[in-house]
Write an enzyme that holds these catalytic residues in place. Sequence first.
Site, PDB file in Angstrom:
ATOM      1  N   HIS A  42       0.816  -1.206   0.081  1.00  0.00           N
ATOM      2  CA  HIS A  42       0.031   0.073  -0.067  1.00  0.00           C
ATOM      3  C   HIS A  42       0.905   1.214  -0.094  1.00  0.00           C
ATOM      4  CE1 HIS A  42       1.029  -0.827   4.222  1.00  0.00           C
ATOM      5  NE2 HIS A  42       1.087   0.416   4.277  1.00  0.00           N
ATOM      6  N   HIS A 122       5.802   5.906  -1.414  1.00  0.00           N
ATOM      7  CA  HIS A 122       6.552   4.472  -1.886  1.00  0.00           C
ATOM      8  C   HIS A 122       5.719   3.298  -1.387  1.00  0.00           C
ATOM      9  CE1 HIS A 122       7.501   5.044   2.220  1.00  0.00           C
ATOM     10  NE2 HIS A 122       7.825   3.647   2.538  1.00  0.00           N
TER      11      HIS A 122
END
Length: 186
Positions: A42, A122
Amino acid sequence: MRLFVAVNPPAPAKQELVDAVGPLRELPGADRLRWTEPAGWHLTLAFLGEVPADEVPALEHALARVAGEHPEHRLRLSGSGTFGERALWAGVEGEVRALRELAAAVQRTLGAEDEERGFHPHLTLARSGTTRGRGPGGPGALAALADAMRGFRGREWRAGRIQLMRSETGYGPARYTAVEGWPLGT
């Protein structure tokens, strides 16, 4: 409950990344890393930490409002990098400015701002196998893995939803479950 807010990439984007990461796991020293599970991949917008259950409805109401104020945007998983010798990550490109604005709004609304580190979109792929922050095989080993994946560029996908996620830790890797989610731009 231990909570965070995230954008979750769709299954096809995750599968592309699984295919790109597979060869990395065979490189020297990769077996000393703690690899994250694709099901848990995620993009964290805000980490809230421990939140009493009775405060969750107010969080949900605030997140629904923030989601409605921000448009959908196009992203792709692309490239890679490291946080020193602690973590290997996949990067994000596309309408990253919209993602940053969404993260800032979520953080402001929930009082979860982290000005010290800032928001760096990220997706964490692996963490160092030791508690001292040393990567596999000595200095620069994580950087070598990141270099091996630097050319990765997945397909574009629509980020159209934020989710309030619960993190459960204990035996084995952390497990993440969606508590609630809201579409962007409605």
